[in-house]
Design a protein around this motif. Sequence first.
Motif, PDB file in Angstrom:
ATOM      1  N   SER A   1       0.811  43.067  24.342  1.00  0.00           N
ATOM      2  CA  SER A   1       2.017  42.616  25.024  1.00  0.00           C
ATOM      3  C   SER A   1       2.992  43.776  25.215  1.00  0.00           C
ATOM      4  O   SER A   1       3.560  43.960  26.306  1.00  0.00           O
ATOM      5  N   LYS A   2       3.165  44.572  24.171  1.00  0.00           N
ATOM      6  CA  LYS A   2       4.094  45.712  24.227  1.00  0.00           C
ATOM      7  C   LYS A   2       3.703  46.696  25.324  1.00  0.00           C
ATOM      8  O   LYS A   2       4.538  47.111  26.137  1.00  0.00           O
ATOM      9  N   TRP A   3       2.416  47.067  25.366  1.00  0.00           N
ATOM     10  CA  TRP A   3       2.004  48.119  26.297  1.00  0.00           C
ATOM     11  C   TRP A   3       1.735  47.590  27.694  1.00  0.00           C
ATOM     12  O   TRP A   3       1.827  48.339  28.669  1.00  0.00           O
ATOM     13  N   MET A   4       1.449  46.297  27.814  1.00  0.00           N
ATOM     14  CA  MET A   4       1.410  45.708  29.150  1.00  0.00           C
ATOM     15  C   MET A   4       2.774  45.821  29.819  1.00  0.00           C
ATOM     16  O   MET A   4       2.880  46.201  30.994  1.00  0.00           O
ATOM     17  N   LYS A   5       3.819  45.511  29.074  1.00  0.00           N
ATOM     18  CA  LYS A   5       5.173  45.588  29.630  1.00  0.00           C
ATOM     19  C   LYS A   5       5.514  47.016  30.030  1.00  0.00           C
ATOM     20  O   LYS A   5       6.160  47.250  31.065  1.00  0.00           O
ATOM     21  N   GLU A   6       5.074  47.974  29.227  1.00  0.00           N
ATOM     22  CA  GLU A   6       5.317  49.377  29.550  1.00  0.00           C
ATOM     23  C   GLU A   6       4.581  49.765  30.832  1.00  0.00           C
ATOM     24  O   GLU A   6       5.131  50.455  31.698  1.00  0.00           O
ATOM     25  N   LEU A   7       3.325  49.337  30.950  1.00  0.00           N
ATOM     26  CA  LEU A   7       2.542  49.644  32.152  1.00  0.00           C
ATOM     27  C   LEU A   7       3.123  48.952  33.385  1.00  0.00           C
ATOM     28  O   LEU A   7       3.154  49.521  34.471  1.00  0.00           O
ATOM     29  N   ILE A   8       3.562  47.713  33.216  1.00  0.00           N
ATOM     30  CA  ILE A   8       4.182  46.989  34.328  1.00  0.00           C
ATOM     31  C   ILE A   8       5.397  47.752  34.833  1.00  0.00           C
ATOM     32  O   ILE A   8       5.598  47.933  36.045  1.00  0.00           O
ATOM     33  N   SER A   9       6.203  48.245  33.902  1.00  0.00           N
ATOM     34  CA  SER A   9       7.417  48.977  34.269  1.00  0.00           C
ATOM     35  C   SER A   9       7.096  50.329  34.913  1.00  0.00           C
ATOM     36  O   SER A   9       7.670  50.689  35.938  1.00  0.00           O
ATOM     37  N   SER A  10       6.147  51.053  34.309  1.00  0.00           N
ATOM     38  CA  SER A  10       5.879  52.423  34.771  1.00  0.00           C
ATOM     39  C   SER A  10       5.101  52.472  36.083  1.00  0.00           C
ATOM     40  O   SER A  10       5.160  53.463  36.806  1.00  0.00           O
ATOM     41  N   THR A  11       4.355  51.404  36.389  1.00  0.00           N
ATOM     42  CA  THR A  11       3.539  51.403  37.608  1.00  0.00           C
ATOM     43  C   THR A  11       4.186  50.648  38.767  1.00  0.00           C
ATOM     44  O   THR A  11       3.644  50.624  39.872  1.00  0.00           O
ATOM     45  N   GLY A  12       5.323  50.002  38.507  1.00  0.00           N
ATOM     46  CA  GLY A  12       5.978  49.236  39.566  1.00  0.00           C
ATOM     47  C   GLY A  12       5.252  47.943  39.899  1.00  0.00           C
ATOM     48  O   GLY A  12       5.384  47.421  41.015  1.00  0.00           O
ATOM     49  N   GLU A  13       4.494  47.417  38.945  1.00  0.00           N
ATOM     50  CA  GLU A  13       3.760  46.163  39.141  1.00  0.00           C
ATOM     51  C   GLU A  13       4.735  45.038  39.474  1.00  0.00           C
ATOM     52  O   GLU A  13       5.771  44.875  38.816  1.00  0.00           O
ATOM     53  N   THR A  14       4.401  44.256  40.519  1.00  0.00           N
ATOM     54  CA  THR A  14       5.299  43.189  40.969  1.00  0.00           C
ATOM     55  C   THR A  14       4.915  41.804  40.447  1.00  0.00           C
ATOM     56  O   THR A  14       5.734  40.884  40.482  1.00  0.00           O
ATOM     57  N   ARG A  15       3.678  41.646  39.979  1.00  0.00           N
ATOM     58  CA  ARG A  15       3.274  40.346  39.445  1.00  0.00           C
ATOM     59  C   ARG A  15       3.962  40.099  38.105  1.00  0.00           C
ATOM     60  O   ARG A  15       4.225  41.039  37.352  1.00  0.00           O
TER      61      ARG A  15
END
Length: 426
Positions: free
Chosen positions: A357-371
């Motif tokens: 959960s922690k690193w998914m949020k980091e990846l979502i933020s760093s990659t500009g994921e919109t989902r």
Amino acid sequence: MPRYFSSEQALNKLRLFFSLEYDLLRHAIGYCPLIPRYEDKCRFVRHVYEDLKRARSLRERVQDFGVAFPEKRLDASWTNLVRHLMSAQDADYFIPALYRVIKVEQAEAYRTYLQHTLRLNDAPSVDVFEDHLPALEKQLAWGKQYFEAGDISAAKEQEIERFEDGLREHIRLLGSLYGGNLLPEAASLPDYEEFVTPTEMELEPRFVWRSAERIQDAVYKAEEHPAHHSYTHFTELPVIDLVANIVYDGRHMPFEYIADFIRQCWDEVRHSQMGFSRLRSMGINPYEVPIPVGHYTAYTSTGLLERIAALTQVGEACSFVPKKQWIKMAVDQHDLLTALEHDFDVVDEKNHVKFGSKWMKELISSTGETRDFKTIVADAEWKVREAMNELKKQKGEKWEAELGPRFESCQGTDSPLNLAPNIIIA
């Protein structure tokens, strides 16, 4: 009289030591899926976990000198050496080269540092090396034995030694780890390509049954029905390599990402070994149970974000309820050791869900994921399920013409990615 060095010189050496340690952490683990022997794979991951603890201590010591994030200032010349190591054509090249060349160079540099630094002035550095050198020395002994006591042919031994000599020459041109001053000839060194993780995991021939998915409903011996014995060995074995893949493919991520997933990789080794020992105690040959190698292939066919989502937020997060049922069944059958196997497994898996959960949020933020988070998990579960179903079809195993509903939650969807198989009573 030893030639002592200043704090500035100490920092330069410590930064280079950390640079190699960290590059090895985030790169070498990626070779894990290519190590076929189960015992070697488990030992290697244990060593990487030991290396993490040493790297963390070195990082903290470098930070004492005012360098907040030493992992952001790595030495590219030594990164290239690690890529040279990763070009090893198989595990028989990789393991001897790592343990008989790279780790030997590290141990020698650390011993030399201890000989020349002022023990009182630089006591925190002294503690780092004196605390961790014993474990490193044991690693060197294991690597030496791997080469000397294995079944490598004489002809292949010579080829491996040539590969090792190439690495030693590479190190010499870099001026040694302790020295750290490149020789002019270093300009002639080639730039080695990045290692690409394999799409299939290697397994030694003793594993005779390699399946796309867990074969839960096949009873090939009544006393070996899945309801009557441990399942973590064959469920977790591919997850070792999967998490190693997650570390390597996330090597650009922050230090704590590498640390969290290396810890998880070591946890998965322990879980597999717990199941391995329980099967043996029941008179079952662990090499004859079906190993779902398709788990590794299916998960790694997705992107890093979805790979982490499917494993931690579905496979592991949804496993707690059935695992508690397995614990109860084992207790009811007066099998305390199997109950405790699943009991401690749950403790680790809860941490893994937090890591994910922690690193998914980091990846979502760093990659500009919109989902949103929930959609990513649902999409990830579907993609892995699709890949798994196709593999089952290719292997002639029972597959689904319709995959059923999309994943909504652990409570609302019975996902086949759940890492705890349902209890089936024969």
